[in-house]
Scaffold this motif. Structure first.
Motif, PDB file in Angstrom:
ATOM      1  N   ALA A  20      15.056 100.459  79.205  1.00  0.00           N
ATOM      2  CA  ALA A  20      14.968 102.057  78.788  1.00  0.00           C
ATOM      3  C   ALA A  20      15.558 101.944  77.394  1.00  0.00           C
ATOM      4  O   ALA A  20      15.410 103.219  76.682  1.00  0.00           O
ATOM      5  CB  ALA A  20      15.819 102.753  79.853  1.00  0.00           C
ATOM      6  N   HIS A  21      16.354 101.053  77.070  1.00  0.00           N
ATOM      7  CA  HIS A  21      17.156 101.047  75.648  1.00  0.00           C
ATOM      8  C   HIS A  21      16.454  99.932  74.759  1.00  0.00           C
ATOM      9  O   HIS A  21      17.212  99.471  73.991  1.00  0.00           O
ATOM     10  CB  HIS A  21      18.518 101.025  75.849  1.00  0.00           C
ATOM     11  CG  HIS A  21      19.045 102.306  76.576  1.00  0.00           C
ATOM     12  ND1 HIS A  21      19.137 102.512  78.073  1.00  0.00           N
ATOM     13  CD2 HIS A  21      19.693 103.323  76.293  1.00  0.00           C
ATOM     14  CE1 HIS A  21      19.578 103.250  78.215  1.00  0.00           C
ATOM     15  NE2 HIS A  21      20.042 104.165  77.419  1.00  0.00           N
ATOM     16  N   ARG A  22      15.257  99.433  75.061  1.00  0.00           N
ATOM     17  CA  ARG A  22      14.679  98.353  74.526  1.00  0.00           C
ATOM     18  C   ARG A  22      14.923  98.621  72.992  1.00  0.00           C
ATOM     19  O   ARG A  22      15.198  97.453  72.169  1.00  0.00           O
ATOM     20  CB  ARG A  22      13.220  97.835  74.734  1.00  0.00           C
ATOM     21  CG  ARG A  22      12.902  96.764  74.295  1.00  0.00           C
ATOM     22  CD  ARG A  22      11.498  96.644  74.684  1.00  0.00           C
ATOM     23  NE  ARG A  22      11.401  96.357  75.968  1.00  0.00           N
ATOM     24  CZ  ARG A  22      11.465  95.315  76.728  1.00  0.00           C
ATOM     25  NH1 ARG A  22      11.465  94.208  76.217  1.00  0.00           N
ATOM     26  NH2 ARG A  22      11.335  95.353  78.170  1.00  0.00           N
ATOM     27  N   GLU A  23      14.592  99.647  72.424  1.00  0.00           N
ATOM     28  CA  GLU A  23      14.890  99.937  70.811  1.00  0.00           C
ATOM     29  C   GLU A  23      15.954  99.768  70.259  1.00  0.00           C
ATOM     30  O   GLU A  23      16.194  99.115  69.340  1.00  0.00           O
ATOM     31  CB  GLU A  23      14.278 101.293  70.653  1.00  0.00           C
ATOM     32  CG  GLU A  23      13.939 101.571  69.069  1.00  0.00           C
ATOM     33  CD  GLU A  23      13.599 102.813  68.931  1.00  0.00           C
ATOM     34  OE1 GLU A  23      13.742 103.407  67.749  1.00  0.00           O
ATOM     35  OE2 GLU A  23      12.844 103.563  69.893  1.00  0.00           O
ATOM     36  N   SER A  29      19.540  93.228  67.514  1.00  0.00           N
ATOM     37  CA  SER A  29      19.297  91.859  67.239  1.00  0.00           C
ATOM     38  C   SER A  29      19.211  91.407  65.642  1.00  0.00           C
ATOM     39  O   SER A  29      19.312  90.386  65.408  1.00  0.00           O
ATOM     40  CB  SER A  29      17.924  91.465  67.879  1.00  0.00           C
ATOM     41  OG  SER A  29      16.860  91.936  67.074  1.00  0.00           O
ATOM     42  N   HIS A  30      19.270  92.391  64.816  1.00  0.00           N
ATOM     43  CA  HIS A  30      18.985  92.244  63.430  1.00  0.00           C
ATOM     44  C   HIS A  30      20.398  92.253  62.827  1.00  0.00           C
ATOM     45  O   HIS A  30      20.494  91.972  61.701  1.00  0.00           O
ATOM     46  CB  HIS A  30      18.136  93.013  62.888  1.00  0.00           C
ATOM     47  CG  HIS A  30      16.944  93.081  63.248  1.00  0.00           C
ATOM     48  ND1 HIS A  30      16.022  92.060  63.314  1.00  0.00           N
ATOM     49  CD2 HIS A  30      16.221  93.926  64.099  1.00  0.00           C
ATOM     50  CE1 HIS A  30      14.721  92.208  63.559  1.00  0.00           C
ATOM     51  NE2 HIS A  30      14.974  93.313  64.221  1.00  0.00           N
ATOM     52  N   GLY A  31      21.602  92.727  63.553  1.00  0.00           N
ATOM     53  CA  GLY A  31      22.773  92.835  63.093  1.00  0.00           C
ATOM     54  C   GLY A  31      23.627  93.780  63.517  1.00  0.00           C
ATOM     55  O   GLY A  31      23.313  94.743  64.476  1.00  0.00           O
ATOM     56  N   GLN A  32      24.897  93.908  63.357  1.00  0.00           N
ATOM     57  CA  GLN A  32      25.921  94.776  63.917  1.00  0.00           C
ATOM     58  C   GLN A  32      26.729  95.667  62.820  1.00  0.00           C
ATOM     59  O   GLN A  32      26.640  94.949  61.831  1.00  0.00           O
ATOM     60  CB  GLN A  32      26.775  94.154  64.857  1.00  0.00           C
ATOM     61  CG  GLN A  32      27.895  92.980  64.041  1.00  0.00           C
ATOM     62  CD  GLN A  32      28.817  92.530  64.888  1.00  0.00           C
ATOM     63  OE1 GLN A  32      29.383  93.295  65.822  1.00  0.00           O
ATOM     64  NE2 GLN A  32      29.345  91.088  65.024  1.00  0.00           N
ATOM     65  N   SER A  54      31.114 104.914  74.292  1.00  0.00           N
ATOM     66  CA  SER A  54      30.386 104.349  73.196  1.00  0.00           C
ATOM     67  C   SER A  54      29.143 103.624  73.733  1.00  0.00           C
ATOM     68  O   SER A  54      28.949 102.941  75.050  1.00  0.00           O
ATOM     69  CB  SER A  54      31.455 103.426  72.413  1.00  0.00           C
ATOM     70  OG  SER A  54      32.335 103.926  71.910  1.00  0.00           O
ATOM     71  N   GLN A  55      28.315 103.017  72.758  1.00  0.00           N
ATOM     72  CA  GLN A  55      26.981 102.348  73.200  1.00  0.00           C
ATOM     73  C   GLN A  55      27.411 100.714  72.548  1.00  0.00           C
ATOM     74  O   GLN A  55      28.006 100.422  71.735  1.00  0.00           O
ATOM     75  CB  GLN A  55      25.770 102.807  72.684  1.00  0.00           C
ATOM     76  CG  GLN A  55      25.366 104.181  72.978  1.00  0.00           C
ATOM     77  CD  GLN A  55      25.024 104.145  74.716  1.00  0.00           C
ATOM     78  OE1 GLN A  55      24.241 103.346  74.961  1.00  0.00           O
ATOM     79  NE2 GLN A  55      25.581 104.935  75.313  1.00  0.00           N
ATOM     80  N   PRO A  56      26.562  99.977  73.284  1.00  0.00           N
ATOM     81  CA  PRO A  56      26.686  98.597  72.686  1.00  0.00           C
ATOM     82  C   PRO A  56      26.297  98.537  71.086  1.00  0.00           C
ATOM     83  O   PRO A  56      25.532  99.003  70.528  1.00  0.00           O
ATOM     84  CB  PRO A  56      25.515  97.725  73.186  1.00  0.00           C
ATOM     85  CG  PRO A  56      25.151  98.424  74.547  1.00  0.00           C
ATOM     86  CD  PRO A  56      25.592  99.854  74.138  1.00  0.00           C
ATOM     87  N   GLY A  57      27.258  97.640  70.460  1.00  0.00           N
ATOM     88  CA  GLY A  57      27.114  97.709  68.938  1.00  0.00           C
ATOM     89  C   GLY A  57      28.184  98.909  68.198  1.00  0.00           C
ATOM     90  O   GLY A  57      28.423  98.764  67.126  1.00  0.00           O
ATOM     91  N   ASP A  58      28.759  99.612  68.881  1.00  0.00           N
ATOM     92  CA  ASP A  58      29.637 100.564  68.423  1.00  0.00           C
ATOM     93  C   ASP A  58      31.025 100.200  68.014  1.00  0.00           C
ATOM     94  O   ASP A  58      31.694 100.518  67.172  1.00  0.00           O
ATOM     95  CB  ASP A  58      29.666 101.895  69.320  1.00  0.00           C
ATOM     96  CG  ASP A  58      28.354 102.661  69.362  1.00  0.00           C
ATOM     97  OD1 ASP A  58      27.460 102.456  68.423  1.00  0.00           O
ATOM     98  OD2 ASP A  58      28.348 103.767  70.204  1.00  0.00           O
ATOM     99  N   LEU A  59      31.394  99.336  69.059  1.00  0.00           N
ATOM    100  CA  LEU A  59      32.921  98.627  68.893  1.00  0.00           C
ATOM    101  C   LEU A  59      32.959  97.306  68.861  1.00  0.00           C
ATOM    102  O   LEU A  59      32.141  96.623  69.297  1.00  0.00           O
ATOM    103  CB  LEU A  59      33.664  99.106  70.250  1.00  0.00           C
ATOM    104  CG  LEU A  59      33.540 100.597  70.713  1.00  0.00           C
ATOM    105  CD1 LEU A  59      34.415 100.781  71.937  1.00  0.00           C
ATOM    106  CD2 LEU A  59      34.224 101.519  69.660  1.00  0.00           C
ATOM    107  N   PHE A  60      33.740  96.871  67.773  1.00  0.00           N
ATOM    108  CA  PHE A  60      34.106  95.297  67.685  1.00  0.00           C
ATOM    109  C   PHE A  60      35.531  95.444  68.589  1.00  0.00           C
ATOM    110  O   PHE A  60      36.522  95.835  68.324  1.00  0.00           O
ATOM    111  CB  PHE A  60      34.330  94.746  66.284  1.00  0.00           C
ATOM    112  CG  PHE A  60      34.359  93.474  66.172  1.00  0.00           C
ATOM    113  CD1 PHE A  60      33.210  92.645  66.257  1.00  0.00           C
ATOM    114  CD2 PHE A  60      35.517  92.897  65.892  1.00  0.00           C
ATOM    115  CE1 PHE A  60      33.305  91.305  65.841  1.00  0.00           C
ATOM    116  CE2 PHE A  60      35.877  91.391  65.779  1.00  0.00           C
ATOM    117  CZ  PHE A  60      34.628  90.641  65.502  1.00  0.00           C
TER     118      PHE A  60
END
Length: 224
Positions: A20-23, A29-32, A54-60
Protein backbone atom coordinates in the motif's frame (compact mmCIF):
# COMPACT_ATOMS: atom_id res chain seq x y z
CA UNK A 1 5.81 -19.01 20.23
CA UNK A 2 6.40 -15.22 20.19
CA UNK A 3 8.85 -15.46 17.26
CA UNK A 4 6.09 -17.03 15.14
CA UNK A 5 3.94 -13.96 15.76
CA UNK A 6 6.86 -11.75 14.72
CA UNK A 7 7.32 -13.71 11.50
CA UNK A 8 3.59 -13.46 10.82
CA UNK A 9 3.93 -9.73 11.31
CA UNK A 10 6.77 -9.57 8.80
CA UNK A 11 4.59 -11.28 6.21
CA UNK A 12 1.67 -9.00 7.03
CA UNK A 13 3.89 -5.95 6.58
CA UNK A 14 5.27 -7.09 3.25
CA UNK A 15 1.99 -8.27 1.76
CA UNK A 16 -0.19 -5.38 2.93
CA UNK A 17 1.47 -2.26 4.39
CA UNK A 18 4.47 -2.30 2.06
CA UNK A 19 2.31 -2.87 -1.01
CA UNK A 20 0.00 0.00 0.00
CA UNK A 21 2.98 2.33 0.57
CA UNK A 22 5.29 1.12 -2.18
CA UNK A 23 5.84 4.65 -3.52
CA UNK A 24 7.05 5.85 -0.10
CA UNK A 25 9.57 3.03 0.20
CA UNK A 26 10.76 3.55 -3.36
CA UNK A 27 11.41 7.19 -2.46
CA UNK A 28 13.23 6.19 0.76
CA UNK A 29 15.46 3.81 -1.14
CA UNK A 30 17.18 6.83 -2.70
CA UNK A 31 18.10 8.48 0.63
CA UNK A 32 16.81 9.85 3.90
CA UNK A 33 15.86 13.32 5.06
CA UNK A 34 14.56 12.93 8.63
CA UNK A 35 12.95 15.85 10.42
CA UNK A 36 14.60 15.36 13.81
CA UNK A 37 16.87 13.22 15.96
CA UNK A 38 14.87 11.35 18.60
CA UNK A 39 16.94 9.99 21.50
CA UNK A 40 15.05 7.68 23.83
CA UNK A 41 15.16 4.54 25.97
CA UNK A 42 15.31 0.97 24.71
CA UNK A 43 12.18 0.18 26.75
CA UNK A 44 9.67 -1.76 24.65
CA UNK A 45 6.79 0.43 25.86
CA UNK A 46 7.90 3.56 24.04
CA UNK A 47 7.72 3.79 20.25
CA UNK A 48 8.91 7.14 18.82
CA UNK A 49 7.08 6.62 15.54
CA UNK A 50 3.84 5.66 17.25
CA UNK A 51 3.67 8.48 19.80
CA UNK A 52 4.61 11.12 17.20
CA UNK A 53 2.50 9.49 14.47
CA UNK A 54 5.50 9.63 12.13
CA UNK A 55 6.22 7.67 8.98
CA UNK A 56 9.35 5.72 8.00
CA UNK A 57 12.05 8.25 7.16
CA UNK A 58 10.71 11.00 9.45
CA UNK A 59 12.87 10.30 12.51
CA UNK A 60 16.54 9.47 13.04
CA UNK A 61 16.51 7.45 16.26
CA UNK A 62 19.10 6.63 18.92
CA UNK A 63 18.02 4.23 21.67
CA UNK A 64 19.81 2.82 24.68
CA UNK A 65 19.13 1.83 28.29
CA UNK A 66 18.06 4.99 30.10
CA UNK A 67 18.30 7.37 27.10
CA UNK A 68 21.83 8.31 28.15
CA UNK A 69 24.30 10.45 26.20
CA UNK A 70 27.95 10.05 27.24
CA UNK A 71 29.66 13.48 27.37
CA UNK A 72 31.87 14.25 24.39
CA UNK A 73 35.26 12.58 24.62
CA UNK A 74 34.14 10.09 27.28
CA UNK A 75 34.51 7.24 24.82
CA UNK A 76 34.05 6.49 21.15
CA UNK A 77 30.40 5.58 21.48
CA UNK A 78 27.64 4.69 19.06
CA UNK A 79 25.72 7.62 20.54
CA UNK A 80 28.47 10.07 19.58
CA UNK A 81 28.63 8.66 16.05
CA UNK A 82 24.85 8.87 15.68
CA UNK A 83 24.73 12.47 16.91
CA UNK A 84 27.48 13.63 14.57
CA UNK A 85 25.93 11.82 11.60
CA UNK A 86 22.47 13.22 12.29
CA UNK A 87 23.64 16.81 12.60
CA UNK A 88 26.45 16.93 10.04
CA UNK A 89 25.38 14.47 7.35
CA UNK A 90 21.59 14.75 7.62
CA UNK A 91 21.31 18.40 8.66
CA UNK A 92 19.00 17.72 11.60
CA UNK A 93 17.59 20.95 13.07
CA UNK A 94 15.82 19.56 16.15
CA UNK A 95 16.96 17.02 18.75
CA UNK A 96 14.61 15.46 21.30
CA UNK A 97 15.77 13.57 24.37
CA UNK A 98 12.73 11.67 25.60
CA UNK A 99 12.56 9.82 28.90
CA UNK A 100 9.49 7.91 30.05
CA UNK A 101 7.53 7.03 33.15
CA UNK A 102 8.26 3.80 35.07
CA UNK A 103 11.76 3.66 33.57
CA UNK A 104 13.53 0.48 34.70
CA UNK A 105 16.95 2.05 34.17
CA UNK A 106 16.11 4.91 36.52
CA UNK A 107 14.67 2.47 39.05
CA UNK A 108 17.97 0.61 38.89
CA UNK A 109 19.91 3.84 39.28
CA UNK A 110 18.16 4.55 42.58
CA UNK A 111 19.34 1.19 43.95
CA UNK A 112 22.44 0.77 41.84
CA UNK A 113 24.35 -1.30 44.40
CA UNK A 114 21.95 -4.19 43.82
CA UNK A 115 22.86 -4.33 40.13
CA UNK A 116 26.59 -5.00 40.51
CA UNK A 117 26.23 -8.77 40.91
CA UNK A 118 23.01 -9.42 39.00
CA UNK A 119 23.60 -7.27 35.89
CA UNK A 120 27.21 -6.04 35.88
CA UNK A 121 27.01 -4.55 32.38
CA UNK A 122 23.92 -2.54 33.29
CA UNK A 123 25.64 -1.48 36.51
CA UNK A 124 28.71 -0.21 34.62
CA UNK A 125 26.58 1.60 32.02
CA UNK A 126 24.52 3.45 34.64
CA UNK A 127 27.42 4.06 37.01
CA UNK A 128 29.52 5.53 34.21
CA UNK A 129 26.92 7.63 32.42
CA UNK A 130 24.15 8.35 34.94
CA UNK A 131 26.13 9.06 38.12
CA UNK A 132 25.56 12.81 37.75
CA UNK A 133 21.81 12.22 37.82
CA UNK A 134 22.04 9.83 40.78
CA UNK A 135 24.19 12.21 42.82
CA UNK A 136 21.94 15.19 42.10
CA UNK A 137 18.86 13.27 43.24
CA UNK A 138 20.47 11.70 46.31
CA UNK A 139 21.91 15.04 47.50
CA UNK A 140 18.84 17.18 46.90
CA UNK A 141 15.70 15.04 47.20
CA UNK A 142 16.08 12.95 50.34
CA UNK A 143 12.86 11.96 52.10
CA UNK A 144 10.61 11.86 49.04
CA UNK A 145 8.26 8.85 48.56
CA UNK A 146 9.62 6.28 46.10
CA UNK A 147 7.23 7.07 43.24
CA UNK A 148 7.87 10.80 43.53
CA UNK A 149 11.61 10.21 43.71
CA UNK A 150 11.48 8.06 40.58
CA UNK A 151 9.58 10.80 38.72
CA UNK A 152 12.17 13.38 39.78
CA UNK A 153 15.00 11.07 38.71
CA UNK A 154 13.46 10.53 35.27
CA UNK A 155 13.06 14.27 34.78
CA UNK A 156 16.50 15.19 36.06
CA UNK A 157 18.10 12.50 33.94
CA UNK A 158 16.63 13.97 30.75
CA UNK A 159 17.94 17.42 31.70
CA UNK A 160 21.37 15.98 32.52
CA UNK A 161 21.51 14.31 29.10
CA UNK A 162 20.66 17.63 27.46
CA UNK A 163 23.68 19.10 29.23
CA UNK A 164 25.83 16.20 28.06
CA UNK A 165 24.60 16.72 24.51
CA UNK A 166 25.76 20.33 24.69
CA UNK A 167 29.36 19.17 25.26
CA UNK A 168 29.61 17.97 21.65
CA UNK A 169 31.48 20.47 19.45
CA UNK A 170 29.08 20.07 16.54
CA UNK A 171 26.11 20.70 18.86
CA UNK A 172 27.63 23.80 20.47
CA UNK A 173 28.51 25.20 17.06
CA UNK A 174 25.01 24.69 15.69
CA UNK A 175 23.44 26.12 18.85
CA UNK A 176 25.66 29.19 18.62
CA UNK A 177 24.49 29.91 15.08
CA UNK A 178 20.83 29.13 15.90
CA UNK A 179 20.79 26.22 13.46
CA UNK A 180 19.73 23.69 16.09
CA UNK A 181 17.09 23.42 18.83
CA UNK A 182 17.04 20.96 21.73
CA UNK A 183 13.93 19.56 23.43
CA UNK A 184 13.57 17.67 26.75
CA UNK A 185 10.51 15.38 26.83
CA UNK A 186 8.91 12.79 29.10
CA UNK A 187 6.44 10.22 27.76
CA UNK A 188 3.86 9.02 30.28
CA UNK A 189 2.96 5.42 29.49
CA UNK A 190 -0.21 5.43 31.58
CA UNK A 191 -1.75 8.59 30.06
CA UNK A 192 -0.25 8.66 26.56
CA UNK A 193 0.76 12.28 27.15
CA UNK A 194 4.14 13.80 26.36
CA UNK A 195 5.49 16.52 28.63
CA UNK A 196 8.20 19.00 27.66
CA UNK A 197 10.49 20.99 29.90
CA UNK A 198 9.39 24.61 30.24
CA UNK A 199 12.49 26.51 31.32
CA UNK A 200 10.47 29.60 32.29
CA UNK A 201 9.20 27.91 35.44
CA UNK A 202 11.48 24.87 35.55
CA UNK A 203 8.70 22.30 35.11
CA UNK A 204 7.64 19.66 32.59
CA UNK A 205 4.32 20.57 30.98
CA UNK A 206 2.00 18.65 28.67
CA UNK A 207 2.62 19.46 25.02
CA UNK A 208 -0.49 20.60 23.22
CA UNK A 209 0.01 23.20 20.51
CA UNK A 210 2.94 24.98 22.14
CA UNK A 211 6.64 24.27 21.75
CA UNK A 212 8.96 24.17 24.77
CA UNK A 213 12.49 24.34 23.33
CA UNK A 214 15.37 24.18 25.79
CA UNK A 215 16.97 27.67 25.88
CA UNK A 216 20.26 27.97 24.06
CA UNK A 217 22.92 28.35 26.78
CA UNK A 218 25.13 30.28 24.36
CA UNK A 219 22.62 33.01 23.53
CA UNK A 220 24.09 35.32 26.14
CA UNK A 221 27.52 34.98 24.54
CA UNK A 222 26.51 35.75 20.99
CA UNK A 223 26.71 39.52 21.39
CA UNK A 224 30.25 39.42 22.82
Amino acid sequence: MPIKRIIAGLNEFHDNYFVAHRELFEHLSHGQNPELLFITCSDSRIDPFLITQSQPGDLFVIRNVGNLIPPYGKLNSAEAAGIEYAVEALGIKDIVICGHSHCGAMKGLLQIGNLAQQMPSVYEWLKTHAEATRRLVMDNYQGYPHEKLLKITIEQNVLTQIENLETYPVIRSKLHSNQLTLHAWIYEIETGEVLAYDAQDGKFRVIKNRLFPVPNPLIGLQST
